[in-house]
Design a protein around this motif. Structure first.
Motif, PDB file in Angstrom:
ATOM      1  N   UNK A 189       6.961  58.138  21.377  1.00  0.00           N
ATOM      2  CA  UNK A 189       7.445  57.673  20.080  1.00  0.00           C
ATOM      3  C   UNK A 189       8.555  56.642  20.192  1.00  0.00           C
ATOM      4  N   UNK A 190       8.943  56.052  19.084  1.00  0.00           N
ATOM      5  CA  UNK A 190       9.942  54.976  19.084  1.00  0.00           C
ATOM      6  C   UNK A 190      11.368  55.441  19.363  1.00  0.00           C
ATOM      7  N   UNK A 191      11.639  56.740  19.266  1.00  0.00           N
ATOM      8  CA  UNK A 191      13.005  57.220  19.462  1.00  0.00           C
ATOM      9  C   UNK A 191      13.287  57.670  20.891  1.00  0.00           C
ATOM     10  N   UNK A 192      12.309  57.558  21.775  1.00  0.00           N
ATOM     11  CA  UNK A 192      12.530  57.918  23.180  1.00  0.00           C
ATOM     12  C   UNK A 192      13.493  56.914  23.814  1.00  0.00           C
ATOM     13  N   UNK A 193      14.431  57.422  24.621  1.00  0.00           N
ATOM     14  CA  UNK A 193      15.443  56.572  25.251  1.00  0.00           C
ATOM     15  C   UNK A 193      14.842  55.878  26.472  1.00  0.00           C
ATOM     16  N   UNK A 194      14.260  54.707  26.235  1.00  0.00           N
ATOM     17  CA  UNK A 194      13.549  54.007  27.290  1.00  0.00           C
ATOM     18  C   UNK A 194      14.478  53.455  28.365  1.00  0.00           C
ATOM     19  N   UNK A 195      15.691  53.054  28.004  1.00  0.00           N
ATOM     20  CA  UNK A 195      16.634  52.462  28.961  1.00  0.00           C
ATOM     21  C   UNK A 195      17.767  53.426  29.277  1.00  0.00           C
ATOM     22  N   UNK A 196      17.391  54.648  29.601  1.00  0.00           N
ATOM     23  CA  UNK A 196      18.379  55.696  29.850  1.00  0.00           C
ATOM     24  C   UNK A 196      19.160  55.426  31.134  1.00  0.00           C
ATOM     25  N   UNK A 197      20.461  55.609  31.068  1.00  0.00           N
ATOM     26  CA  UNK A 197      21.334  55.498  32.238  1.00  0.00           C
ATOM     27  C   UNK A 197      21.914  56.876  32.515  1.00  0.00           C
ATOM     28  N   UNK A 198      21.707  57.369  33.739  1.00  0.00           N
ATOM     29  CA  UNK A 198      22.170  58.712  34.086  1.00  0.00           C
ATOM     30  C   UNK A 198      23.700  58.755  34.100  1.00  0.00           C
ATOM     31  N   UNK A 199      24.290  59.687  33.338  1.00  0.00           N
ATOM     32  CA  UNK A 199      25.748  59.814  33.318  1.00  0.00           C
ATOM     33  C   UNK A 199      26.249  60.748  34.421  1.00  0.00           C
ATOM     34  N   UNK A 200      27.545  60.786  34.591  1.00  0.00           N
ATOM     35  CA  UNK A 200      28.172  61.792  35.445  1.00  0.00           C
ATOM     36  C   UNK A 200      28.463  63.020  34.573  1.00  0.00           C
ATOM     37  N   UNK A 201      27.943  64.141  34.968  1.00  0.00           N
ATOM     38  CA  UNK A 201      28.096  65.349  34.159  1.00  0.00           C
ATOM     39  C   UNK A 201      29.295  66.160  34.653  1.00  0.00           C
ATOM     40  N   UNK A 202      30.345  66.267  33.848  1.00  0.00           N
ATOM     41  CA  UNK A 202      31.508  67.062  34.283  1.00  0.00           C
ATOM     42  C   UNK A 202      31.166  68.527  34.496  1.00  0.00           C
ATOM     43  N   UNK A 203      30.096  69.004  33.829  1.00  0.00           N
ATOM     44  CA  UNK A 203      29.703  70.411  34.000  1.00  0.00           C
ATOM     45  C   UNK A 203      29.253  70.707  35.422  1.00  0.00           C
ATOM     46  N   UNK A 204      28.863  69.670  36.165  1.00  0.00           N
ATOM     47  CA  UNK A 204      28.365  69.873  37.528  1.00  0.00           C
ATOM     48  C   UNK A 204      29.460  69.747  38.585  1.00  0.00           C
ATOM     49  N   UNK A 205      30.679  69.402  38.174  1.00  0.00           N
ATOM     50  CA  UNK A 205      31.770  69.356  39.142  1.00  0.00           C
ATOM     51  C   UNK A 205      32.137  70.780  39.544  1.00  0.00           C
ATOM     52  N   UNK A 206      32.151  71.037  40.841  1.00  0.00           N
ATOM     53  CA  UNK A 206      32.409  72.395  41.348  1.00  0.00           C
ATOM     54  C   UNK A 206      33.412  72.332  42.484  1.00  0.00           C
ATOM     55  N   UNK A 207      34.025  73.467  42.759  1.00  0.00           N
ATOM     56  CA  UNK A 207      34.978  73.551  43.865  1.00  0.00           C
ATOM     57  C   UNK A 207      34.257  73.286  45.183  1.00  0.00           C
ATOM     58  N   UNK A 208      34.928  72.643  46.141  1.00  0.00           N
ATOM     59  CA  UNK A 208      34.297  72.360  47.439  1.00  0.00           C
ATOM     60  C   UNK A 208      33.730  73.627  48.081  1.00  0.00           C
TER      61      UNK A 208
END
Length: 392
Positions: free
Chosen positions: A100-119
């Motif tokens: 459909x027309x609302x699909x994000x065709x030019x998506x840029x992957x962000x940095x997700x702060x939820x995935x930051x974890x302790x070493x």
């Protein structure tokens, strides 16, 4: 030449608890769970190389579907036609959809702060390949050892369907309401809806039929339990580009399989190929994902899978864009991962004139059915124990 004993999938070699193989035990877990609270998760049955011929052997047989004697039988008087289940699976494909027309065709992957974890949080150290011939060979062997069944399909629209919704060469029945699912696909939830409506529903129903899980009473409870279900609450990243489908397990605290769904306009083929790349994982590289350079799609996906599978105590997983699939599993200590090559599902319009030579062997339907059976320990699938000296 293929190595003789190299493992298809490595799983823990925990001692087998024979009490978990009895239908009464499974029935008790399903109907009277030890911890019925909403926060509890099922725990999988022990799976290892000593589980030959134990899958559902305690279940009562059902009168329909029944074992095949003839390849095809028509029964017009009863308003049904009958067909080989195995042939149906061999001739099935995924219905094509329109973006459909609302699909994000030019998506840029962000940095997700939820995935930051302790070493040191994420302990993944090595990613190894599951060779395609291992999965293909095991899938074919699994299906060859199952007795074929005749499936009954209604000739009239007024009769109830049998639950096999994927189109197949000799079992195409176009329904105008199918267009609701196949048109104007804009979001990952639309992709999930397609998978739940067609592929996952068909695969789960086929497993019920092949392994004679009875209808009525306790059998219905087990059938309902052995279904894929949307589980977005498992995903630590709250973004509308991810969705999660899971396959429960009869034991609290565990999950049999997790499927990460990413739409094809977000996960392109090159990023998908980078994700399945194998080798040593640099320590801590999945913990503190750097934000001073473009986001690493493989690192994001592996961090997501590691977090969900470790939290849900799940070893089997898959990643899909609907057409492309990768299957994998983690070792029991979550330090090793094993990932397949990319598999491409045959995608054609629902009412297309598909020929057999347009379909792979085994088909994606058969491969997904095999992976589901492996996750729950069905069909007497033989697993070779983990041997670090042998590579697949």
């Amino acid at each position: 030449m293929a190595p003789y004993r190299s493992p298809l999938v490595r799983v823990p070699t925990e001692p087998l608890d024979v009490s978990t193989l009895d239908w009464k035990f499974r029935k008790q877990l399903l109907i009277q769970p030890s911890n019925p609270s909403a926060g509890s998760r099922p725990r999988p049955l022990v799976r290892n190389h000593r589980m030959n011929d134990i899958a559902f052997q305690h279940l009562a047989p059902v009168p329909e579907p029944f074992e095949m004697d003839d390849e095809y039988v028509a029964d017009d008087e009863a308003g049904w036609d009958t067909h080989s289940l195995k042939q149906y699976l061999q001739e099935s494909w995924f219905p094509a959809f329109e973006v459909g027309p609302r699909a994000k065709q030019n998506f840029v992957w962000p940095h997700y702060p939820e995935l930051q974890a302790a070493p040191g949080t994420r302990k993944l150290r090595n990613i190894s390949r599951i060779m395609p011939y291992r999965i293909h060979g095991a899938a074919c062997d699994y299906l060859e050892r199952q007795k074929d069944k005749q499936i009954k399909r209604p000739l009239e629209e007024t009769k109830d369907p049998i639950g096999l919704t994927l189109p197949s060469i000799n079992l195409i029945k176009y329904d105008k309401y199918i267009d609701v699912y196949l048109q104007d696909v804009n979001f990952v939830t639309d992709i999930t809806k397609l998978l739940m409506t067609f592929a996952f529903r068909t695969v789960a129903r086929s497993l019920h039929i092949l392994h004679d899980i009875p209808e009525g009473g306790d059998g219905d409870t087990f059938r309902e339990f052995l279904q894929f279900r949307r589980s977005i609450e498992m995903c630590p990243v709250k973004d509308n580009i991810f969705d999660v489908v899971s396959l429960p397990s009869p034991h609290p605290g565990h999950t049999s399989m997790i499927v990460l769904v990413v739409p094809p306009w977000v996960l392109d083929n090159m990023d998908f190929i980078s994700f399945i790349d194998t080798g040593v994982v640099t320590p801590r590289s999945l913990d503190g994902i750097p934000t001073n350079k473009p986001a690493s799609v493989p690192a994001i996906l592996w961090a997501l899978l590691w977090d969900m599978c470790s939290q849900q105590k799940c070893q089997y997983f898959a990643v899909t864009t609907y057409e492309l699939w990768a299957f994998g599993n983690f070792s029991s200590n979550m330090k090793d991962a094993y990932i397949s090559d990319l598999f491409r599902a045959p995608v054609h319009s629902h009412d297309a004139q598909v020929q057999q030579d347009m379909l792979s062997s085994p088909t994606m339907t058969e491969t997904l059915l095999f992976w589901m059976a492996a996750c729950i320990g069905a069909g007497g699938i033989v697993w070779t124990p983990c041997d670090d000296t042998i590579t697949s």
